[in-house]
Scaffold this active site. Structure first.
Site, PDB file in Angstrom:
ATOM      1  N   SER A  78       0.834  -1.209   0.000  1.00  0.00           N
ATOM      2  CA  SER A  78       0.000   0.000   0.000  1.00  0.00           C
ATOM      3  C   SER A  78       0.859   1.245   0.000  1.00  0.00           C
ATOM      4  CB  SER A  78      -0.915   0.035   1.230  1.00  0.00           C
ATOM      5  OG  SER A  78      -1.579   1.285   1.283  1.00  0.00           O
ATOM      6  N   GLY A 134     -13.812   8.265   9.593  1.00  0.00           N
ATOM      7  CA  GLY A 134     -15.244   7.977   9.545  1.00  0.00           C
ATOM      8  C   GLY A 134     -15.796   8.032   8.129  1.00  0.00           C
ATOM      9  N   LEU A 135     -14.915   8.010   7.129  1.00  0.00           N
ATOM     10  CA  LEU A 135     -15.363   8.066   5.729  1.00  0.00           C
ATOM     11  C   LEU A 135     -15.264   6.703   5.060  1.00  0.00           C
ATOM     12  CD1 LEU A 135     -13.754  11.502   4.831  1.00  0.00           C
ATOM     13  CD2 LEU A 135     -16.087  11.021   5.596  1.00  0.00           C
ATOM     14  N   SER A 136     -15.045   5.694   5.885  1.00  0.00           N
ATOM     15  CA  SER A 136     -15.092   4.313   5.429  1.00  0.00           C
ATOM     16  C   SER A 136     -14.007   3.938   4.419  1.00  0.00           C
ATOM     17  CB  SER A 136     -16.477   4.000   4.859  1.00  0.00           C
ATOM     18  OG  SER A 136     -16.636   2.620   4.835  1.00  0.00           O
ATOM     19  N   ASP A 179     -21.581   0.622   5.046  1.00  0.00           N
ATOM     20  CA  ASP A 179     -20.358   1.072   4.388  1.00  0.00           C
ATOM     21  C   ASP A 179     -20.083   0.302   3.101  1.00  0.00           C
ATOM     22  OD1 ASP A 179     -20.187   2.604   6.626  1.00  0.00           O
ATOM     23  OD2 ASP A 179     -18.421   1.613   7.471  1.00  0.00           O
ATOM     24  N   TYR A 231     -19.652   2.815  21.576  1.00  0.00           N
ATOM     25  CA  TYR A 231     -20.468   2.198  20.519  1.00  0.00           C
ATOM     26  C   TYR A 231     -21.169   0.964  21.086  1.00  0.00           C
ATOM     27  CZ  TYR A 231     -21.501  -0.169  16.050  1.00  0.00           C
ATOM     28  OH  TYR A 231     -22.111  -0.815  15.010  1.00  0.00           O
TER      29      TYR A 231
HETATM   30  P1  ADP Z   1     -12.556   4.288   8.293  1.00  0.00           P
HETATM   31  O1  ADP Z   1     -13.132   3.117   7.585  1.00  0.00           O
HETATM   32  O2  ADP Z   1     -13.597   5.211   8.816  1.00  0.00           O
HETATM   33  O3  ADP Z   1     -11.541   5.025   7.486  1.00  0.00           O
HETATM   34  P2  ADP Z   1     -11.508   2.184   9.933  1.00  0.00           P
HETATM   35  O4  ADP Z   1     -10.832   2.156  11.236  1.00  0.00           O
HETATM   36  O5  ADP Z   1     -12.732   1.361   9.740  1.00  0.00           O
HETATM   37  O6  ADP Z   1     -11.808   3.721   9.583  1.00  0.00           O
HETATM   38  O7  ADP Z   1     -10.516   1.728   8.798  1.00  0.00           O
HETATM   39  C1  ADP Z   1      -9.238   2.324   8.686  1.00  0.00           C
HETATM   40  C2  ADP Z   1      -8.194   1.235   8.521  1.00  0.00           C
HETATM   41  O8  ADP Z   1      -8.337   0.599   7.234  1.00  0.00           O
HETATM   42  C3  ADP Z   1      -6.792   1.773   8.518  1.00  0.00           C
HETATM   43  O9  ADP Z   1      -6.292   1.915   9.817  1.00  0.00           O
HETATM   44  C4  ADP Z   1      -6.035   0.700   7.741  1.00  0.00           C
HETATM   45  O10 ADP Z   1      -5.765  -0.411   8.558  1.00  0.00           O
HETATM   46  C5  ADP Z   1      -7.073   0.262   6.707  1.00  0.00           C
HETATM   47  N1  ADP Z   1      -6.911   0.959   5.416  1.00  0.00           N
HETATM   48  C6  ADP Z   1      -7.872   1.680   4.774  1.00  0.00           C
HETATM   49  N2  ADP Z   1      -7.391   2.156   3.604  1.00  0.00           N
HETATM   50  C7  ADP Z   1      -6.103   1.754   3.491  1.00  0.00           C
HETATM   51  C8  ADP Z   1      -5.068   1.944   2.523  1.00  0.00           C
HETATM   52  N3  ADP Z   1      -5.266   2.661   1.425  1.00  0.00           N
HETATM   53  N4  ADP Z   1      -3.877   1.368   2.773  1.00  0.00           N
HETATM   54  C9  ADP Z   1      -3.662   0.645   3.877  1.00  0.00           C
HETATM   55  N5  ADP Z   1      -4.587   0.445   4.823  1.00  0.00           N
HETATM   56  C10 ADP Z   1      -5.799   0.978   4.656  1.00  0.00           C
HETATM   57 MG    MG Z   2     -14.348   1.604   8.473  1.00  0.00          MG
END
Ligand code: ADP
Ligand code: MG
Length: 389
Positions: A78, A134-136, A179, A231
Site C-alpha cells: 500500500s 469515519g469516511l469508510s 459502508d 459504541y
Molecule cells: P474508516 O473506515 O472510517 O476510514 P476504519 O478504522 O474502519 O476507519 O478503517 C481504517 C483502517 O483501514 C486503517 O487503519 C487501515 O488499517 C485500513 N486501510 C484503509 N485504507 C487503506 C489503505 N489505502 N492502505 C492501507 N490500509 C488501509
Molecule cells: Mg471503516
C-alpha cells in the site's frame, strides 16, 4: 482552511495503483478496481436498530491493482504504509493477518468462504480516502480488493455481504452493512436509501450541482476516543430498550407511537436513546421524500435536527463536532450534522455552492478560537460505487 492531500492531484488512485504494481512487483495488472469512501447524509446509529440510512459515495476512491502469481502466496503493498505484506492459503483462516493487510486477506478469505475461487496474486493499493476519519476507507479497500481479486466472478449483488463479512469476522470489527453497500451500490448524483433490516435499497436523486448547492465535508481531526466502548454501550442500550418494549428492534417503534413507547421506559437515559433512534429513522424518511420532490435545500433543518438529537439524546458528539456545526450554520449553511459514528470524525454541511470559502473560513476561525487543531474541508459530490478502471 487546509485541504485534502493534493500531492497526487495529477494521478488518480487507479493510475497510481497500476504504476505501483509495475514498480513493486515488475508485472502489469490483470485487473484494476476502485471503490469510494462514503458519507452518511442522514440516519446515524440507526443501522444496528434495523433502521434506515442514506449514504452517498465520495469522489475520493481507493484503487487496487492485481496480477496473478504462480507461487502459493498473496503479497499486497500500500502506498499509505509503503510496506509489503505477504500471506498464504494457511492465513485464510479467521484473523490470521493483523493490521491493514488483514482487510485484504479478509476479503480473500470471505470470497473463498462464499464459494468463489481466489488465486494467489500480487496487489498494489493507492487511495485518496482519508483513513480513520469515519469516511469508510476500510470498506473502500475491501470492495476495491474484492473487484481486483474476483471481478465479475462474484456477482456484484453479493459484494456488500462478502466485504462486510471480511470486516466483521476476519478483521473483527462489528460494522453494519451500510459502508460496504455504499462502496458498491452508489450512483453518481444519488444517495442510497438503504433499509438495514433486509438490505433492500433505492437510488434517490441528489443533484446538488443542478440546484446550485454543495456539500462541504469538514474533517474535524478530533482524536477518536472511547469509540468502541461507547459504541458497544449504545448498542446495548438500544437492544435492552427494544426488549423492554417487546419489539425485535427499535425500527419497529413507529414515530407516531413514540410518546407511548417512552412512557413505558423507566430511565431518562434510555428514553433519550430511544427518542434519537425513532426520530432519526423518521428524519431519513422525510429527507427521502424531500429529495424525491427535488427540494434539496429543504433538507437542511432535518440535518441540523439530526445533529441536535445525536448531541443531546444519543450523546455521541464531541466539542469539535458541535463547534463545526454551529459555525457552519452561523455562516449561512442550510443545515449541518456530524456524520459517522461520532466521538470525532467529520461534519457535513449543506451550503450554496458559492459559499464554500465563507463557510470554511468561519469553521477554521471557530476552531482557532476554541484552541482545536486546524480542520480540513473539501467539497464532495455524490459519486459512483465500485468500478473497473
Ligand atoms: P474508516 O473506515 O472510517 O476510514 P476504519 O478504522 O474502519 O476507519 O478503517 C481504517 C483502517 O483501514 C486503517 O487503519 C487501515 O488499517 C485500513 N486501510 C484503509 N485504507 C487503506 C489503505 N489505502 N492502505 C492501507 N490500509 C488501509
Ligand atoms: Mg471503516
Amino acid at each position: 482552511m487546509g485541504h485534502a492531500d493534493m500531492s497526487h492531484a495529477d494521478m488518480s488512485p487507479a493510475a497510481r495503483a497500476r504504476k505501483a504494481l509495475v514498480e513493486q512487483f515488475g508485472v502489469a495488472p490483470s485487473a484494476v478496481w476502485s471503490a469510494p469512501g462514503r458519507a452518511n447524509l442522514i440516519g446515524e446509529h440507526t443501522d444496528y436498530n434495523d433502521g434506515y440510512v442514506l449514504p452517498f459515495a465520495l469522489p475520493h476512491r481507493t484503487a487496487v491493482a492485481a496480477a496473478p502469481v504462480d507461487g502459493p502466496c498473496w503479497t499486497v503493498w500500500s502506498e499509505h504504509t509503503n510496506e509489503r505484506v505477504g500471506f498464504g492459503a494457511d492465513d485464510l483462516t479467521l484473523g490470521r493477518v493483523d493490521g491493514w493487510a488483514g482487510y485484504v486477506a479478509g476479503v480473500s478469505w470471505a470470497l473463498r468462504d462464499a464459494g468463489h475461487p481466489v488465486e494467489p496474486a500480487v496487489m498494489a493499493v493507492a487511495s485518496d480516502v482519508p483513513l480513520g476519519a469515519g469516511l469508510s476507507s476500510s470498506a473502500a479497500l475491501e470492495c476495491a480488493a474484492l473487484g481486483a481479486l474476483a471481478g465479475d466472478a462474484a456477482p456484484i449483488g453479493e459484494w456488500p455481504r462478502i466485504a462486510q463479512r471480511a470486516e466483521n469476522a476476519y478483521v473483527g470489527m462489528p460494522c453494519g452493512i451500510m459502508d460496504q453497500s455504499a462502496a458498491v451500490l452508489c450512483e453518481r448524483g444519488h444517495a442510497l436509501f438503504l433499509d438495514c433490516r433486509d438490505s433492500s435499497y433505492q437510488q434517490v436523486p441528489f443533484d446538488l450541482d443542478g440546484a446550485g448547492l454543495a456539500m462541504v465535508l469538514i474533517d474535524t481531526r478530533a482524536p477518536h476516543r472511547l469509540v468502541s466502548g461507547e459504541y458497544a454501550a449504545r448498542r446495548a442500550d438500544c437492544e435492552a430498550a427494544a426488549k423492554t418494549l417487546g419489539v425485535l428492534a427499535l425500527r419497529d417503534v413507529d414515530s407516531a407511537a413514540l410518546d407511548e413507547a417512552l412512557a413505558r421506559l423507566g430511565e431518562d437515559v434510555t428514553r433519550r436513546r430511544v427518542r434519537h433512534v425513532v426520530t432519526e429513522n423518521q428524519r431519513v424518511l422525510d429527507v427521502v421524500t424531500l429529495l424525491r420532490a427535488g427540494w434539496i435545500r429543504e433538507i437542511g433543518p432535518l440535518l441540523t435536527a439530526s445533529h441536535t438529537s445525536l448531541r443531546d439524546d444519543f450523546e455521541v458528539t464531541v466539542p469539535q463536532l458541535d463547534t463545526a456545526v454551529s459555525a457552519a450554520i452561523a455562516a449561512g449553511a442550510y443545515g449541518a450534522r456530524m456524520t459517522g459514528g461520532g466521538f470525532g470524525g467529520c461534519v457535513l454541511a449543506l451550503i450554496d455552492a458559492a459559499a464554500e470559502q465563507e463557510v470554511s473560513a468561519a469553521v477554521t476561525a471557530a476552531f482557532a478560537q476554541a484552541g482545536f487543531d486546524r480542520p480540513a474541508a473539501f467539497l464532495v459530490t455524490p459519486s459512483v460505487g465500485a468500478s473497473a478502471d
